[in-house]
Scaffold this motif. Sequence first.
Motif, PDB file in Angstrom:
ATOM      1  N   ALA A   1       0.837  -1.209   0.000  1.00 39.27           N
ATOM      2  CA  ALA A   1       0.000   0.000   0.000  1.00 39.27           C
ATOM      3  C   ALA A   1       0.869   1.255   0.000  1.00 39.27           C
ATOM      4  CB  ALA A   1      -0.923  -0.020   1.215  1.00 39.27           C
ATOM      5  N   ASP A   2       1.983   1.201   0.735  1.00 38.88           N
ATOM      6  CA  ASP A   2       2.895   2.350   0.790  1.00 38.88           C
ATOM      7  C   ASP A   2       3.528   2.601  -0.574  1.00 38.88           C
ATOM      8  OD1 ASP A   2       4.331   4.412   1.967  1.00 38.88           O
ATOM      9  OD2 ASP A   2       6.035   3.091   2.401  1.00 38.88           O
ATOM     10  N   VAL A   3       3.930   1.524  -1.249  1.00 39.14           N
ATOM     11  CA  VAL A   3       4.529   1.656  -2.595  1.00 39.14           C
ATOM     12  C   VAL A   3       3.522   2.233  -3.575  1.00 39.14           C
ATOM     13  CG1 VAL A   3       5.467   0.346  -4.536  1.00 39.14           C
ATOM     14  CG2 VAL A   3       6.220  -0.160  -2.204  1.00 39.14           C
ATOM     15  N   GLN A   4       2.272   1.743  -3.476  1.00 39.31           N
ATOM     16  CA  GLN A   4       1.228   2.241  -4.374  1.00 39.31           C
ATOM     17  C   GLN A   4       0.980   3.721  -4.135  1.00 39.31           C
ATOM     18  OE1 GLN A   4      -0.222   0.454  -6.833  1.00 39.31           O
ATOM     19  NE2 GLN A   4      -1.213   2.379  -7.473  1.00 39.31           N
ATOM     20  N   LYS A   5       1.050   4.104  -2.863  1.00 37.26           N
ATOM     21  CA  LYS A   5       0.846   5.516  -2.536  1.00 37.26           C
ATOM     22  C   LYS A   5       1.949   6.379  -3.150  1.00 37.26           C
ATOM     23  CE  LYS A   5       0.311   8.637   1.378  1.00 37.26           C
ATOM     24  NZ  LYS A   5       0.293   8.744   2.854  1.00 37.26           N
ATOM     25  N   GLN A   6       3.209   5.895  -3.039  1.00 40.63           N
ATOM     26  CA  GLN A   6       4.321   6.646  -3.631  1.00 40.63           C
ATOM     27  C   GLN A   6       4.194   6.713  -5.152  1.00 40.63           C
ATOM     28  OE1 GLN A   6       8.005   5.025  -2.295  1.00 40.63           O
ATOM     29  NE2 GLN A   6       7.612   5.491  -0.109  1.00 40.63           N
ATOM     30  N   LYS A   7       3.728   5.600  -5.722  1.00 42.57           N
ATOM     31  CA  LYS A   7       3.542   5.572  -7.178  1.00 42.57           C
ATOM     32  C   LYS A   7       2.504   6.598  -7.610  1.00 42.57           C
ATOM     33  CE  LYS A   7       2.480   2.398 -10.947  1.00 42.57           C
ATOM     34  NZ  LYS A   7       2.094   1.018 -11.308  1.00 42.57           N
ATOM     35  N   ASP A   8       1.416   6.671  -6.841  1.00 44.27           N
ATOM     36  CA  ASP A   8       0.359   7.638  -7.166  1.00 44.27           C
ATOM     37  C   ASP A   8       0.885   9.060  -7.033  1.00 44.27           C
ATOM     38  OD1 ASP A   8      -1.337   5.525  -7.605  1.00 44.27           O
ATOM     39  OD2 ASP A   8      -2.261   5.604  -5.593  1.00 44.27           O
ATOM     40  N   GLU A   9       1.700   9.306  -6.027  1.00 43.14           N
ATOM     41  CA  GLU A   9       2.256  10.649  -5.850  1.00 43.14           C
ATOM     42  C   GLU A   9       3.161  11.021  -7.013  1.00 43.14           C
ATOM     43  OE1 GLU A   9       4.189  10.633  -2.113  1.00 43.14           O
ATOM     44  OE2 GLU A   9       2.325  10.715  -0.918  1.00 43.14           O
ATOM     45  N   ILE A  10       3.955  10.051  -7.500  1.00 49.89           N
ATOM     46  CA  ILE A  10       4.847  10.306  -8.645  1.00 49.89           C
ATOM     47  C   ILE A  10       4.040  10.630  -9.893  1.00 49.89           C
ATOM     48  CG2 ILE A  10       6.508   9.211 -10.193  1.00 49.89           C
ATOM     49  CD1 ILE A  10       7.586   7.724  -7.734  1.00 49.89           C
ATOM     50  N   GLU A  11       2.943   9.882 -10.076  1.00 53.81           N
ATOM     51  CA  GLU A  11       2.089  10.135 -11.235  1.00 53.81           C
ATOM     52  C   GLU A  11       1.501  11.550 -11.163  1.00 53.81           C
ATOM     53  OE1 GLU A  11       1.465   8.474 -13.965  1.00 53.81           O
ATOM     54  OE2 GLU A  11       2.813   6.808 -13.418  1.00 53.81           O
ATOM     55  N   GLY A  12       1.129  11.942  -9.954  1.00 55.98           N
ATOM     56  CA  GLY A  12       0.576  13.298  -9.799  1.00 55.98           C
ATOM     57  C   GLY A  12       1.604  14.364 -10.108  1.00 55.98           C
ATOM     58  N   LEU A  13       2.835  14.165  -9.634  1.00 56.85           N
ATOM     59  CA  LEU A  13       3.904  15.117  -9.921  1.00 56.85           C
ATOM     60  C   LEU A  13       4.196  15.177 -11.419  1.00 56.85           C
ATOM     61  CD1 LEU A  13       6.367  14.366  -6.988  1.00 56.85           C
ATOM     62  CD2 LEU A  13       4.974  16.436  -7.310  1.00 56.85           C
ATOM     63  N   LYS A  14       4.160  14.003 -12.038  1.00 54.43           N
ATOM     64  CA  LYS A  14       4.422  13.946 -13.477  1.00 54.43           C
ATOM     65  C   LYS A  14       3.408  14.767 -14.254  1.00 54.43           C
ATOM     66  CE  LYS A  14       4.995  10.617 -17.218  1.00 54.43           C
ATOM     67  NZ  LYS A  14       4.948   9.186 -17.594  1.00 54.43           N
ATOM     68  N   LYS A  15       2.163  14.616 -13.895  1.00 50.74           N
ATOM     69  CA  LYS A  15       1.107  15.369 -14.594  1.00 50.74           C
ATOM     70  C   LYS A  15       1.259  16.865 -14.347  1.00 50.74           C
ATOM     71  CE  LYS A  15      -2.329  11.678 -14.562  1.00 50.74           C
ATOM     72  NZ  LYS A  15      -3.657  11.268 -14.081  1.00 50.74           N
ATOM     73  N   GLU A  16       1.615  17.191 -13.101  1.00 52.99           N
ATOM     74  CA  GLU A  16       1.767  18.616 -12.778  1.00 52.99           C
ATOM     75  C   GLU A  16       2.913  19.228 -13.572  1.00 52.99           C
ATOM     76  OE1 GLU A  16       2.509  21.440  -8.836  1.00 52.99           O
ATOM     77  OE2 GLU A  16       2.202  19.263  -8.641  1.00 52.99           O
ATOM     78  N   ILE A  17       4.006  18.475 -13.747  1.00 53.98           N
ATOM     79  CA  ILE A  17       5.156  18.971 -14.516  1.00 53.98           C
ATOM     80  C   ILE A  17       4.783  19.135 -15.982  1.00 53.98           C
ATOM     81  CG2 ILE A  17       7.456  18.325 -15.329  1.00 53.98           C
ATOM     82  CD1 ILE A  17       7.886  17.029 -12.583  1.00 53.98           C
ATOM     83  N   GLU A  18       4.024  18.179 -16.487  1.00 54.93           N
ATOM     84  CA  GLU A  18       3.618  18.270 -17.894  1.00 54.93           C
ATOM     85  C   GLU A  18       2.774  19.515 -18.133  1.00 54.93           C
ATOM     86  OE1 GLU A  18       1.681  14.627 -18.720  1.00 54.93           O
ATOM     87  OE2 GLU A  18       3.538  13.463 -18.960  1.00 54.93           O
ATOM     88  N   LEU A  19       1.914  19.833 -17.170  1.00 59.73           N
ATOM     89  CA  LEU A  19       1.079  21.019 -17.324  1.00 59.73           C
ATOM     90  C   LEU A  19       1.929  22.292 -17.314  1.00 59.73           C
ATOM     91  CD1 LEU A  19      -1.979  20.095 -15.067  1.00 59.73           C
ATOM     92  CD2 LEU A  19      -1.931  20.259 -17.563  1.00 59.73           C
ATOM     93  N   LYS A  20       2.881  22.327 -16.413  1.00 59.58           N
ATOM     94  CA  LYS A  20       3.731  23.506 -16.334  1.00 59.58           C
ATOM     95  C   LYS A  20       4.633  23.618 -17.560  1.00 59.58           C
ATOM     96  CE  LYS A  20       3.847  23.941 -11.346  1.00 59.58           C
ATOM     97  NZ  LYS A  20       4.680  23.980 -10.150  1.00 59.58           N
ATOM     98  N   ALA A  21       5.072  22.502 -18.059  1.00 61.92           N
ATOM     99  CA  ALA A  21       5.948  22.520 -19.233  1.00 61.92           C
ATOM    100  C   ALA A  21       5.215  23.019 -20.466  1.00 61.92           C
ATOM    101  CB  ALA A  21       6.518  21.119 -19.480  1.00 61.92           C
ATOM    102  N   SER A  22       3.990  22.711 -20.566  1.00 60.25           N
ATOM    103  CA  SER A  22       3.220  23.151 -21.738  1.00 60.25           C
ATOM    104  C   SER A  22       2.986  24.664 -21.723  1.00 60.25           C
ATOM    105  CB  SER A  22       1.884  22.402 -21.784  1.00 60.25           C
ATOM    106  OG  SER A  22       1.125  22.705 -20.615  1.00 60.25           O
ATOM    107  N   GLY A  23       3.210  25.323 -20.611  1.00 58.19           N
ATOM    108  CA  GLY A  23       2.968  26.757 -20.512  1.00 58.19           C
ATOM    109  C   GLY A  23       4.210  27.584 -20.753  1.00 58.19           C
ATOM    110  N   GLY A  24       5.458  27.119 -20.882  1.00 61.34           N
ATOM    111  CA  GLY A  24       6.669  27.920 -21.065  1.00 61.34           C
ATOM    112  C   GLY A  24       7.664  27.245 -21.968  1.00 61.34           C
ATOM    113  N   GLY A  25       8.755  28.077 -22.475  1.00 64.65           N
ATOM    114  CA  GLY A  25       9.711  27.515 -23.424  1.00 64.65           C
ATOM    115  C   GLY A  25      10.881  26.850 -22.762  1.00 64.65           C
TER     116      GLY A  25
END
Length: 345
Positions: free
Chosen positions: A288-312
């Motif tokens: 359960a702890d590993v799954q939680k960390q995995k979910d957090e990484i996925e969330g960070l990944k999505k957040e980075i993708e959103l920020k990357a799409s907004g700047g050069g």
Amino acid sequence: MLEVRASGTSPHLYGDGLAIWLVTNPDHIEGDVFGREDHWKGLGLFFDTFQNLDHSHHHKHPYIYAMMNDGTKGYIPDAEKPDPTKQVLPGAVENSGCSYDFRYAETREDVSVLNHTRVHMTYKGKALKVRIQQTSIGQTKEWYNCFDMQNVDIPPNAYFGVSSATGDLVDNHDIIQFNVRSLAGVENAEEDYDKWAKLEQDLINSKLEEFDMRPAEALQRDYQRVLRAQAAEIKTLHNDMELLKQSLEFTLASMSSGLETQKEKLDDKSHDMREVSKKMEEQTAVAADVQKQKDEIEGLKKEIELKASGGGGWRLPFFILFALIVAVGGIGYNRYRKLSKSHFL
């Protein structure tokens, strides 16, 4: 021939005995010699059951012996300082007595009124012979030659008599039969007696067969035999029951020991199951702890993708973040592997 039954309740202390007299005086005068007067004239045959002095003698008691007296000597049994000129002494004359246990202890199981002792006394040619025979519940033993006393001069016209006496120690002396027969013309006194005794026994047996009856003592003896046989059977049954009891106790003890062993094994298995369950719970928590960390990484990944799409200038931060994510994921995966191995080994 005398048939006598001397008996008593004590197996060790008893007395005093009885006597057969062949004397010149026909009158019975009470005295100290087995119930008769001292200084007799004639023959006395004594059946002495009591040892008067507490020291060793040349004979053992019961003691059977004959003594002649001319009427001037006193009877001194077991004298410490004997004087043959003034005393008649047991065993003073050679071959005049013998030790023979003719007394019956009444406490024995095989004792009844059928027990008795036969005394066959013969006097011929100045030779006095005595032999003894005992019976035990109708069974006769061999004759025992007690003594053969020579140069016995019994006075003529003597009288037979029987007497008995006890002191502080009480015994029974029962005269069953007393027969006197002439030996005139008899070559062998013992053979003559045996023939006479056989005729007497045959006569008794014929009377018993005629009336089809047995003595009460014989019936009682048969009853005692049945009781003894039943007692033996009961004793055997009791022993068998004891063996069965011991066998059952051993079987129950073995079963109890087996149950205790099985219980210990079940307790051990239960403990192992609890340990496995605990490890499974820990493994589930790690997953359960590993799954939680995995979910957090996925969330960070999505957040980075959103920020990357907004700047050069997004490439360098993206790669740095991606490397960080991979590193964190590798660390989490290695931890998961270690925890899995430690819990399943």
